[in-house]
Design a protein around this motif. Structure first.
Motif, PDB file in Angstrom:
ATOM      1  N   ALA A  50     -15.780  26.600 -66.174  1.00  0.00           N
ATOM      2  CA  ALA A  50     -15.373  25.845 -66.767  1.00  0.00           C
ATOM      3  C   ALA A  50     -15.074  26.771 -68.318  1.00  0.00           C
ATOM      4  CB  ALA A  50     -16.120  24.236 -67.090  1.00  0.00           C
ATOM      5  N   GLY A  51     -13.636  25.653 -68.362  1.00  0.00           N
ATOM      6  CA  GLY A  51     -13.710  26.357 -70.295  1.00  0.00           C
ATOM      7  C   GLY A  51     -13.464  25.337 -71.230  1.00  0.00           C
ATOM      8  N   PHE A  59     -16.941  29.289 -72.056  1.00  0.00           N
ATOM      9  CA  PHE A  59     -16.928  29.571 -70.959  1.00  0.00           C
ATOM     10  C   PHE A  59     -17.686  29.053 -70.157  1.00  0.00           C
ATOM     11  CE2 PHE A  59     -16.311  32.844 -67.808  1.00  0.00           C
ATOM     12  CZ  PHE A  59     -15.388  32.334 -66.636  1.00  0.00           C
ATOM     13  N   GLY A  60     -17.612  28.828 -68.703  1.00  0.00           N
ATOM     14  CA  GLY A  60     -19.244  28.623 -67.795  1.00  0.00           C
ATOM     15  C   GLY A  60     -18.593  28.686 -66.185  1.00  0.00           C
ATOM     16  N   VAL A  61     -20.144  29.388 -65.726  1.00  0.00           N
ATOM     17  CA  VAL A  61     -19.995  29.295 -64.001  1.00  0.00           C
ATOM     18  C   VAL A  61     -21.182  28.849 -63.680  1.00  0.00           C
ATOM     19  CG1 VAL A  61     -19.432  30.525 -62.211  1.00  0.00           C
ATOM     20  CG2 VAL A  61     -18.294  31.005 -63.990  1.00  0.00           C
ATOM     21  N   ASN A  62     -20.589  27.774 -62.802  1.00  0.00           N
ATOM     22  CA  ASN A  62     -22.022  26.781 -61.614  1.00  0.00           C
ATOM     23  C   ASN A  62     -21.743  27.788 -60.023  1.00  0.00           C
ATOM     24  OD1 ASN A  62     -22.466  25.702 -64.055  1.00  0.00           O
ATOM     25  ND2 ASN A  62     -21.180  24.142 -63.500  1.00  0.00           N
ATOM     26  N   LEU A  63     -22.782  28.228 -59.709  1.00  0.00           N
ATOM     27  CA  LEU A  63     -22.399  29.640 -58.471  1.00  0.00           C
ATOM     28  C   LEU A  63     -23.883  28.840 -57.423  1.00  0.00           C
ATOM     29  CD1 LEU A  63     -21.826  33.137 -59.592  1.00  0.00           C
ATOM     30  CD2 LEU A  63     -19.866  30.886 -58.851  1.00  0.00           C
ATOM     31  N   PRO A  64     -23.510  27.401 -56.887  1.00  0.00           N
ATOM     32  CA  PRO A  64     -25.031  27.158 -55.785  1.00  0.00           C
ATOM     33  C   PRO A  64     -24.909  27.857 -54.532  1.00  0.00           C
ATOM     34  CG  PRO A  64     -22.791  25.759 -55.831  1.00  0.00           C
ATOM     35  CD  PRO A  64     -21.968  26.287 -57.102  1.00  0.00           C
ATOM     36  N   PHE A  65     -25.835  27.835 -54.188  1.00  0.00           N
ATOM     37  CA  PHE A  65     -26.488  29.216 -52.815  1.00  0.00           C
ATOM     38  C   PHE A  65     -26.036  28.427 -52.104  1.00  0.00           C
ATOM     39  CE2 PHE A  65     -28.488  32.593 -55.239  1.00  0.00           C
ATOM     40  CZ  PHE A  65     -27.586  33.086 -56.196  1.00  0.00           C
TER      41      PHE A  65
END
Length: 326
Positions: free
Chosen positions: A55-56, A74-80
């Motif tokens: 996301a920006g 600026f964001g990053v979401n990373l589900p395992f």
């Protein structure tokens, strides 16, 4: 019995983080599209999305006023793949007048299942803040002001935050404290420039299925900081055909907002918000503008998966993404 257990968990996580309000502190930027931007201020959110997100966001506040706030995120979401943990990464630059502050953090979350439909996520984040102060910028009425010419370039302060996020298929509730290291943030000289009192965030929302092609989502965000009036935000969004979003928002004693969004493709969403000040400040600016762009990565991304349960072989739900609505 199951319902009683869930209620006890709700009470526990609200009281637990609420009790920490007397100790912890951090001032955070303001967002109108907070419902698309939860990972920015709650580390427990990062593992609850179905697939990876990028996301920006850009926000310019009080257009027409020199030195008015500007925010870039600026964001990053990373589900395992284990469906229990996740990682997040955030960079937020917040500017107002001679002050520029950049927040950088990495978040980690862990989820537990309270029932077949309800999960509780715990999150922590760690990072730091780069602080720049330059009073040589701008025009001042008092030429002999001692602060003129003062600069504090590139100072770094460690940060650490906590959060919880409780959610099911059609609702969510989250509480977070952005930073728990107030004593290391600012020295006495800088404390007069940036207020380092507590900020406690609470967010919630509910999705109503009005028809096969129409959903309605009221949501709220509360920001509490000692010594400052409560910042209360409420919003209402309609999602039409899993493509178009229209809504409105109200910030208590501050602004009314219009929101619009478009799902460009399964993997891309763009949203826009315009704020009009309802207080006396509205006479001196042309409103605030906020744009967000989100990318959903992976085979299950986008609107086509956002309103269904992704079930595993045993028939139990995997990551539940519909509460986020987008």
């Amino acid at each position: 019995m199951q319902r009683r257990c869930i209620k006890n968990w709700v009470l526990f996580f609200l009281l637990g983080l609420g009790a920490s309000a007397a100790i912890f502190a951090q001032k955070e930027p303001q967002y109108t599209q907070y419902m698309y931007n939860i990972g920015s201020f709650n580390p427990a959110y990062v593992g609850t999305v179905e697939t990876a997100e990028i996301a920006g966001l850009y926000r310019t506040q009080w257009s027409g006023i020199p030195g008015a706030p500007k925010t870039i995120r600026f964001g990053v979401n990373l589900p395992f793949t284990n469906e229990k943990t996740g990682l997040g990464f955030n960079v937020v630059n917040d500017q107002i007048g001679p002050v520029s502050q950049t927040f950088i953090d990495i978040a980690y979350s862990y989820q537990i299942s309270l029932s077949d439909e309800t999960k509780l996520s715990f999150g922590i984040n760690a990072g730091g803040s780069l602080f720049d102060l330059d009073f040589s910028k701008g025009d001042f009425e008092i030429d002999n002001e001692p602060l003129l010419g003062t600069q504090e370039p590139g100072k770094f302060y460690p940060t650490a935050g906590i959060g919880t996020f409780l959610y099911a298929e059609n609702w969510y509730l989250g509480v977070s404290v952005p930073n728990v290291l107030p004593n290391s943030l600012y020295d006495e000289a800088l404390a007069s420039v940036i207020d380092d009192e507590l900020q406690l965030n609470m967010i919630g929302g509910y999705v109503f299925q009005l028809s096969d092609a129409l959903k309605f989502k009221p949501a709220f965000l509360l920001n509490y900081q000692k010594g400052i009036p409560l910042n209360a935000n409420v919003s209402a969004n309609f999602l039409m055909g899993n493509v178009f979003t229209l809504g409105a928002a109200y910030r208590l004693d501050n602004a009314v907002s219009g929101l619009a969004g478009f799902q460009i493709s399964n993997g891309m969403f763009v949203g826009y918000a315009y704020d009009y000040n309802t207080n006396s400040l509205g006479e001196f600016n042309q409103g605030s503008h906020e744009v967000i762009l989100k990318f959903y990565l992976g085979k299950g991304d986008g609107s086509s998966n956002r309103n269904r349960k992704n079930r595993n072989a045993k028939g139990k739900p995997k990551q539940i993404d519909s509460p986020r609505f987008f």
